[in-house]
Design a protein around this motif. Structure first.
Motif, PDB file in Angstrom:
ATOM      1  N   GLN A   1       7.383   9.851  -9.967  1.00 42.80           N
ATOM      2  CA  GLN A   1       6.342  10.671  -9.903  1.00 42.80           C
ATOM      3  C   GLN A   1       5.850  10.950  -8.575  1.00 42.80           C
ATOM      4  O   GLN A   1       5.226  12.141  -8.424  1.00 42.80           O
ATOM      5  CB  GLN A   1       5.279   9.953 -10.683  1.00 42.80           C
ATOM      6  N   PHE A   2       6.050  10.294  -7.483  1.00 40.55           N
ATOM      7  CA  PHE A   2       5.770  10.418  -6.117  1.00 40.55           C
ATOM      8  C   PHE A   2       7.126  10.663  -5.361  1.00 40.55           C
ATOM      9  O   PHE A   2       7.725   9.485  -5.212  1.00 40.55           O
ATOM     10  CB  PHE A   2       4.951   9.467  -5.581  1.00 40.55           C
ATOM     11  N   VAL A   3       7.306  11.725  -5.187  1.00 37.07           N
ATOM     12  CA  VAL A   3       8.847  11.984  -4.172  1.00 37.07           C
ATOM     13  C   VAL A   3       8.596  12.426  -2.963  1.00 37.07           C
ATOM     14  O   VAL A   3       7.693  13.430  -2.664  1.00 37.07           O
ATOM     15  CB  VAL A   3       9.449  12.808  -4.992  1.00 37.07           C
ATOM     16  N   SER A   4       9.193  11.742  -1.920  1.00 35.51           N
ATOM     17  CA  SER A   4       8.866  12.053  -0.469  1.00 35.51           C
ATOM     18  C   SER A   4      10.134  12.303   0.300  1.00 35.51           C
ATOM     19  O   SER A   4      11.160  11.780  -0.007  1.00 35.51           O
ATOM     20  CB  SER A   4       8.000  11.090   0.086  1.00 35.51           C
ATOM     21  N   SER A   5       9.962  13.273   1.240  1.00 33.62           N
ATOM     22  CA  SER A   5      11.054  13.633   2.276  1.00 33.62           C
ATOM     23  C   SER A   5      11.506  12.254   3.148  1.00 33.62           C
ATOM     24  O   SER A   5      10.637  11.501   3.342  1.00 33.62           O
ATOM     25  CB  SER A   5      10.741  14.860   2.974  1.00 33.62           C
ATOM     26  N   PRO A   6      12.700  12.255   3.663  1.00 32.85           N
ATOM     27  CA  PRO A   6      13.009  10.979   4.645  1.00 32.85           C
ATOM     28  C   PRO A   6      11.890  10.963   5.673  1.00 32.85           C
ATOM     29  O   PRO A   6      11.554  11.955   6.429  1.00 32.85           O
ATOM     30  CB  PRO A   6      14.253  11.488   4.956  1.00 32.85           C
ATOM     31  N   GLY A   7      11.533   9.819   5.921  1.00 31.31           N
ATOM     32  CA  GLY A   7      10.596   9.555   7.210  1.00 31.31           C
ATOM     33  C   GLY A   7       9.235   9.934   6.954  1.00 31.31           C
ATOM     34  O   GLY A   7       8.369   9.882   7.872  1.00 31.31           O
ATOM     35  N   TYR A   8       8.780  10.581   5.755  1.00 34.93           N
ATOM     36  CA  TYR A   8       7.426  10.803   5.335  1.00 34.93           C
ATOM     37  C   TYR A   8       6.508   9.462   5.843  1.00 34.93           C
ATOM     38  O   TYR A   8       6.611   8.624   5.082  1.00 34.93           O
ATOM     39  CB  TYR A   8       7.393  11.162   3.981  1.00 34.93           C
ATOM     40  N   GLU A   9       5.384   9.779   6.432  1.00 36.00           N
ATOM     41  CA  GLU A   9       4.641   8.655   6.735  1.00 36.00           C
ATOM     42  C   GLU A   9       3.203   8.774   5.764  1.00 36.00           C
ATOM     43  O   GLU A   9       2.405   9.861   5.975  1.00 36.00           O
ATOM     44  CB  GLU A   9       4.139   8.646   8.285  1.00 36.00           C
ATOM     45  N   HIS A  10       3.123   7.718   5.299  1.00 35.34           N
ATOM     46  CA  HIS A  10       1.980   7.835   4.289  1.00 35.34           C
ATOM     47  C   HIS A  10       0.536   7.887   4.832  1.00 35.34           C
ATOM     48  O   HIS A  10       0.342   6.916   5.569  1.00 35.34           O
ATOM     49  CB  HIS A  10       2.302   6.818   2.869  1.00 35.34           C
ATOM     50  N   ALA A  11      -0.509   8.547   4.180  1.00 38.48           N
ATOM     51  CA  ALA A  11      -1.691   8.450   4.527  1.00 38.48           C
ATOM     52  C   ALA A  11      -2.415   7.242   3.957  1.00 38.48           C
ATOM     53  O   ALA A  11      -3.505   6.822   4.372  1.00 38.48           O
ATOM     54  CB  ALA A  11      -2.416   9.843   4.172  1.00 38.48           C
ATOM     55  N   TRP A  12      -1.913   6.680   2.865  1.00 36.94           N
ATOM     56  CA  TRP A  12      -2.628   5.487   2.131  1.00 36.94           C
ATOM     57  C   TRP A  12      -1.707   4.481   2.143  1.00 36.94           C
ATOM     58  O   TRP A  12      -0.606   4.315   2.222  1.00 36.94           O
ATOM     59  CB  TRP A  12      -2.682   6.084   0.740  1.00 36.94           C
ATOM     60  N   LEU A  13      -2.457   3.282   1.985  1.00 37.01           N
ATOM     61  CA  LEU A  13      -1.747   2.110   1.990  1.00 37.01           C
ATOM     62  C   LEU A  13      -0.939   1.796   0.653  1.00 37.01           C
ATOM     63  O   LEU A  13      -1.331   2.609  -0.503  1.00 37.01           O
ATOM     64  CB  LEU A  13      -2.640   0.593   2.087  1.00 37.01           C
TER      65      LEU A  13
END
Length: 271
Positions: free
Chosen positions: A123-135
């Motif tokens: 459900q939550f898919v990110s690119s390599p190295g994506y730095e999250h804004a949330w904990l």
């Protein structure tokens, strides 16, 4: 305003305190309204799976407008009622613009299955190295190609250290009918949802079948993603801690989320 028939409430920075809890006073005010016959719904940028801590804190399971209007979620039945998505072709166009206009930005997408517990759909898919804004992120990291391979309810563009407002303004120069740009934090995170979709359209999708008009809605919010909802509601209430855009859109400014701002308004109608 006459007695509202429906209360549409943002979550973060509005219903929740800064420690992600609901105060006893605010919980009591919401319960009093519901006991008297008012409908209470959540209207949030959160995906459905992030609604459950709020449900637990409230003590009941309301309908929820999620992903800034792209998803309608029945939390009582754990059922996705409706979904609006960005098609694969549009996602590709948006990703090209985002990476060109915001150099160094990471990308992520939100997808939904049939329920919060649908494990068949990452459900939550990110690119390599994506730095999250949330904990405590719950992402699955994939290649850009895989990221853009399926429709999504929203595209997230993240650049640590940047300002969301500046990112949104720059993206707006290049993005038109492909999607609508918004943000719920100024921490270098911008979200793009399907064009014409926002919290106001989500609230209307729940309210209309119940025979509830815009004029019978009181809405609470604090950030730019709340603006369409605040403008459309019969009575739009911005929190005392709200972003200037939300303050400008509201009919009323209440106390901050840390001082029971939602409760102070609801108590005028329901003790």
């Amino acid at each position: 305003m006459t007695l509202p028939a429906l209360i549409a409430c943002d979550v973060d920075g509005t219903l929740l305190n800064d420690d992600d809890t609901i105060s006893p006073r605010t919980r009591h005010a919401v319960h009093a309204a519901v006991a008297a016959g008012a409908r209470f719904i959540l209207a949030t940028g959160r995906p459905p799976r992030w609604v459950w801590p709020v449900v637990d804190a409230l003590g009941f399971a309301p309908m929820a407008v999620c992903a800034n209007g792209a998803v309608i979620y029945d939390s009582a039945a754990d059922r996705i009622v409706s979904v609006r998505t960005l098609p694969v072709e549009t996602l590709g166009e948006l990703a090209e613009v985002a990476t060109r206009v915001i150099p160094g930005a990471g990308l992520a997408v939100e997808r939904v299955g049939g329920s919060v517990h649908d494990t068949a759909t990452p459900q939550f898919v990110s690119s390599p190295g994506y730095e999250h804004a949330w904990l405590n992120p719950d992402n699955t990291e994939v290649s850009i190609r895989d990221l853009l391979s399926a429709p999504a309810v929203k595209l997230l563009i993240r650049k640590p250290g940047a300002r969301s407002a500046e990112m949104a303004a720059e993206l707006a120069k290049y993005i038109g009918i492909q999607g609508d740009i918004t943000y719920s934090t100024d921490n270098g995170l911008v979200e793009i949802v399907p064009a014409g979709v926002n919290k106001a359209t989500g609230v209307e999708e729940i309210a209309s079948p119940l025979g509830i008009t815009d004029e019978e809605v009181v809405a609470f919010g604090d950030m730019p993603n709340d603006v369409p909802m605040l403008l459309r509601a019969g009575h739009g209430v911005a929190m005392g801690n709200a972003h200037p855009e939300a303050l400008a859109a509201a009919d009323e400014v209440t106390a901050p989320n840390t001082d029971d701002g939602v409760a102070r308004v609801l108590e005028r109608w329901w003790a």
